[in-house]
Structures are given as C-alpha cells and as structure tokens.
Design a protein around this motif. Structure first.
Motif, PDB file in Angstrom:
ATOM      1  N   UNK A 175     -39.060  -5.020  13.854  1.00  0.00           N
ATOM      2  CA  UNK A 175     -38.750  -5.174  12.520  1.00  0.00           C
ATOM      3  C   UNK A 175     -37.235  -5.606  12.622  1.00  0.00           C
ATOM      4  N   UNK A 176     -36.416  -4.750  13.357  1.00  0.00           N
ATOM      5  CA  UNK A 176     -35.017  -5.365  13.288  1.00  0.00           C
ATOM      6  C   UNK A 176     -34.956  -6.809  13.570  1.00  0.00           C
ATOM      7  N   UNK A 177     -35.597  -7.461  14.730  1.00  0.00           N
ATOM      8  CA  UNK A 177     -35.430  -8.617  15.049  1.00  0.00           C
ATOM      9  C   UNK A 177     -35.879  -9.577  13.950  1.00  0.00           C
ATOM     10  N   UNK A 178     -36.781  -9.428  13.209  1.00  0.00           N
ATOM     11  CA  UNK A 178     -37.308 -10.347  12.214  1.00  0.00           C
ATOM     12  C   UNK A 178     -36.440 -10.157  10.810  1.00  0.00           C
ATOM     13  N   UNK A 179     -35.746  -9.010  10.658  1.00  0.00           N
ATOM     14  CA  UNK A 179     -34.866  -8.692   9.436  1.00  0.00           C
ATOM     15  C   UNK A 179     -33.712  -9.619   9.778  1.00  0.00           C
ATOM     16  N   UNK A 180     -33.240  -9.572  11.054  1.00  0.00           N
ATOM     17  CA  UNK A 180     -32.178 -10.492  11.294  1.00  0.00           C
ATOM     18  C   UNK A 180     -32.391 -11.828  11.249  1.00  0.00           C
ATOM     19  N   UNK A 181     -33.501 -12.295  11.392  1.00  0.00           N
ATOM     20  CA  UNK A 181     -33.880 -13.808  11.585  1.00  0.00           C
ATOM     21  C   UNK A 181     -34.254 -14.178  10.040  1.00  0.00           C
ATOM     22  N   UNK A 182     -34.980 -13.472   9.347  1.00  0.00           N
ATOM     23  CA  UNK A 182     -35.633 -14.035   7.973  1.00  0.00           C
ATOM     24  C   UNK A 182     -34.534 -13.724   6.832  1.00  0.00           C
ATOM     25  N   UNK A 183     -34.044 -12.605   6.911  1.00  0.00           N
ATOM     26  CA  UNK A 183     -33.027 -11.882   6.031  1.00  0.00           C
ATOM     27  C   UNK A 183     -31.640 -11.430   6.390  1.00  0.00           C
ATOM     28  N   UNK A 184     -30.946 -12.389   7.039  1.00  0.00           N
ATOM     29  CA  UNK A 184     -29.640 -12.169   7.614  1.00  0.00           C
ATOM     30  C   UNK A 184     -28.737 -11.460   6.878  1.00  0.00           C
ATOM     31  N   UNK A 185     -28.554 -11.619   5.651  1.00  0.00           N
ATOM     32  CA  UNK A 185     -27.430 -11.201   4.913  1.00  0.00           C
ATOM     33  C   UNK A 185     -27.816  -9.649   4.595  1.00  0.00           C
ATOM     34  N   UNK A 186     -29.186  -9.287   4.301  1.00  0.00           N
ATOM     35  CA  UNK A 186     -29.579  -8.202   4.157  1.00  0.00           C
ATOM     36  C   UNK A 186     -29.487  -7.391   5.591  1.00  0.00           C
ATOM     37  N   UNK A 187     -29.607  -7.865   6.525  1.00  0.00           N
ATOM     38  CA  UNK A 187     -29.569  -7.211   7.659  1.00  0.00           C
ATOM     39  C   UNK A 187     -28.203  -6.833   8.056  1.00  0.00           C
ATOM     40  N   UNK A 188     -27.103  -7.635   7.590  1.00  0.00           N
ATOM     41  CA  UNK A 188     -25.842  -7.280   7.819  1.00  0.00           C
ATOM     42  C   UNK A 188     -25.377  -5.995   6.859  1.00  0.00           C
ATOM     43  N   UNK A 189     -25.815  -6.107   5.794  1.00  0.00           N
ATOM     44  CA  UNK A 189     -25.623  -4.971   4.948  1.00  0.00           C
ATOM     45  C   UNK A 189     -26.124  -3.596   5.394  1.00  0.00           C
ATOM     46  N   UNK A 190     -27.481  -3.720   5.781  1.00  0.00           N
ATOM     47  CA  UNK A 190     -28.255  -2.545   6.580  1.00  0.00           C
ATOM     48  C   UNK A 190     -27.297  -2.072   7.629  1.00  0.00           C
ATOM     49  N   UNK A 191     -26.893  -2.995   8.265  1.00  0.00           N
ATOM     50  CA  UNK A 191     -26.266  -2.509   9.584  1.00  0.00           C
ATOM     51  C   UNK A 191     -24.771  -1.850   9.106  1.00  0.00           C
ATOM     52  N   UNK A 192     -24.097  -2.410   8.079  1.00  0.00           N
ATOM     53  CA  UNK A 192     -22.795  -1.582   7.663  1.00  0.00           C
ATOM     54  C   UNK A 192     -23.080  -0.250   7.032  1.00  0.00           C
ATOM     55  N   UNK A 193     -24.307  -0.230   6.244  1.00  0.00           N
ATOM     56  CA  UNK A 193     -24.743   1.080   5.635  1.00  0.00           C
ATOM     57  C   UNK A 193     -24.976   2.146   6.487  1.00  0.00           C
TER      58      UNK A 193
END
Length: 225
Positions: A175-193
């Motif tokens: 989940x994390x790998x696909x999220x960082x690859x296909x939705x990188x901006x969303x992954x960054x915001x999820x990481x910050x939260x």
C-alpha cells in the motif's frame, strides 16, 4: 271562667228549644234536665280538652301555627349541590412517583443521546477535514487510487499462506509503495499527518523513528541506492 261556660250553654239551650220544652211538665222536664246535664258535660269536657292541648303545645313548642299550616310547600325542598373533595389515593401517589422517575431518566438518556450525536458529528467533520487536507487539488485520484487498491489486494494475496508477520506487513508495504508511486503528493501529505499524530500521541516513538530514518538514509548513501 269554667263555671260561666256551662251556665251560658244552658241558657242558650233553653232559648233554642221550642216553647213546649221551655215550660214542660214534670217528666219532660226531667228529660230536659238530663239533656242539659249531658250538654254541659260535653261542653265542659271540650273546653278542658282544648285548654289542656293548648298548655301542652305551649310547653313543647312543637305545635305549628295556623299560618305555618297554610304556608306549607307542596314540593320537596331542593337538595343542596354535591361538593367533590379531591382525596388522592396511595396508588395515585405511586403512579406519579413512577412517572416522575421515568421522565427524569428519559430526559437524562435524551441528553446523553444528543451529546453522543454531537460528538459523532464532530468526529465526522474532523475526519472530513483531514481527508480534504490529505487530497491535493492538482492530483487526480482516478486511476491512481484504483492502482493503489489493486496493489494492496495483491500484497494480501501473496501473504495469504505466509506467517503472521508477512500477512500483517506485506499488504501495508504494498500500500505504501504503490501510494508513493502512483499518488506522490497524497503520500507526502499522509506522511506529514502521520508525523503530527506521532508527535502528539507517541512523542517517545518520534526519536526512534528519526534514528531509524537516519540510518536508512546513510545506508542508501553508502550503497548508492
């Protein structure tokens, strides 16, 4: 007065009798005297009886006057209206106490339900605000979100027959790998939260994760990955 009444009666009787009886012979005269004596006795008895009844009426005070006899009503006296007096029964008191108890409990339950509903609405608003904050406006979720879901499902299929650690970690890693690859901006915001929640609720874990992240960065720098 009692002696005058018989004499007056006898004189009146002599005047009313016809002439032959006023001067009779000796035998008719005897009969006349008998009638006079009987009349005198009757008048005297009537007078005495009237006086006796009058005296008894004055003593008892119960004899009605002629005016009262003439003014007697022909209808019964009207009955006074009935007056209702409220007298609560013990059952009424028990029912009232039970009703007040149920009403108070119902009010308390209603207040708790309203408070719970308001709290749930607050959670929904907070979750909606967080989701909107995690989703960038310049990044489309379709089809990137679909690819992330397929990758997570593939990781759960691959870890189905493995041990508990792989079944718990492999879908999360996919989940994390696909999220960082296909939705990188969303992954960054999820990481910050996630970092903000970590600093708020798990401050001790923040240092450990920072050290692990530093070591991983050094390892990548040395290996050239």
């Amino acid at each position: 007065m009692a002696s005058f009444a018989p004499k007056a009666s006898l004189a009146l009787l002599c005047r009313l009798l016809p002439e032959p009886f006023a001067h009779p012979h000796p035998r008719p005269r005897l009969r006349f005297l008998q009638l006079a004596v009987l009349s005198l006795a009757g008048v005297s008895g009537s007078y005495w009886l009237a006086q006796h009844q009058s005296a008894l009426a004055e003593e008892s005070g119960a004899a009605p006057s002629p005016a009262s006899r003439r003014n007697l009503p022909i209808y019964d006296a009207p009955t006074p209206p009935a007056t209702l007096v409220s007298a609560p029964s013990p059952l009424q008191d028990q029912v009232g106490e039970a009703r007040r108890f149920l009403q108070s409990n119902y009010d308390a339950l209603h207040l708790h339900a309203r408070a719970g509903a308001q709290q749930w609405i607050g959670w929904e608003n907070t979750a909606e605000a967080h989701v909107k904050a995690m989703l960038p406006e310049d990044e489309d979720l379709n089809p990137g979100g679909l690819y992330v879901g397929v990758a997570t499902l593939a990781g759960s299929i691959l870890a189905r027959n493995r041990n508990i650690l792989l079944r718990a970690g492999l879908p999360s890693a996919f989940f994390l790998a696909s999220l960082s690859h296909f939705l990188p901006k969303t992954f960054d915001r999820v990481a910050l939260m996630a970092e903000a929640l970590e600093r708020r609720y798990l401050p001790a874990f923040t240092g450990v994760r920072a050290q692990a992240t530093g070591l991983l960065s050094d390892l990548r720098g040395r290996t050239g990955l």
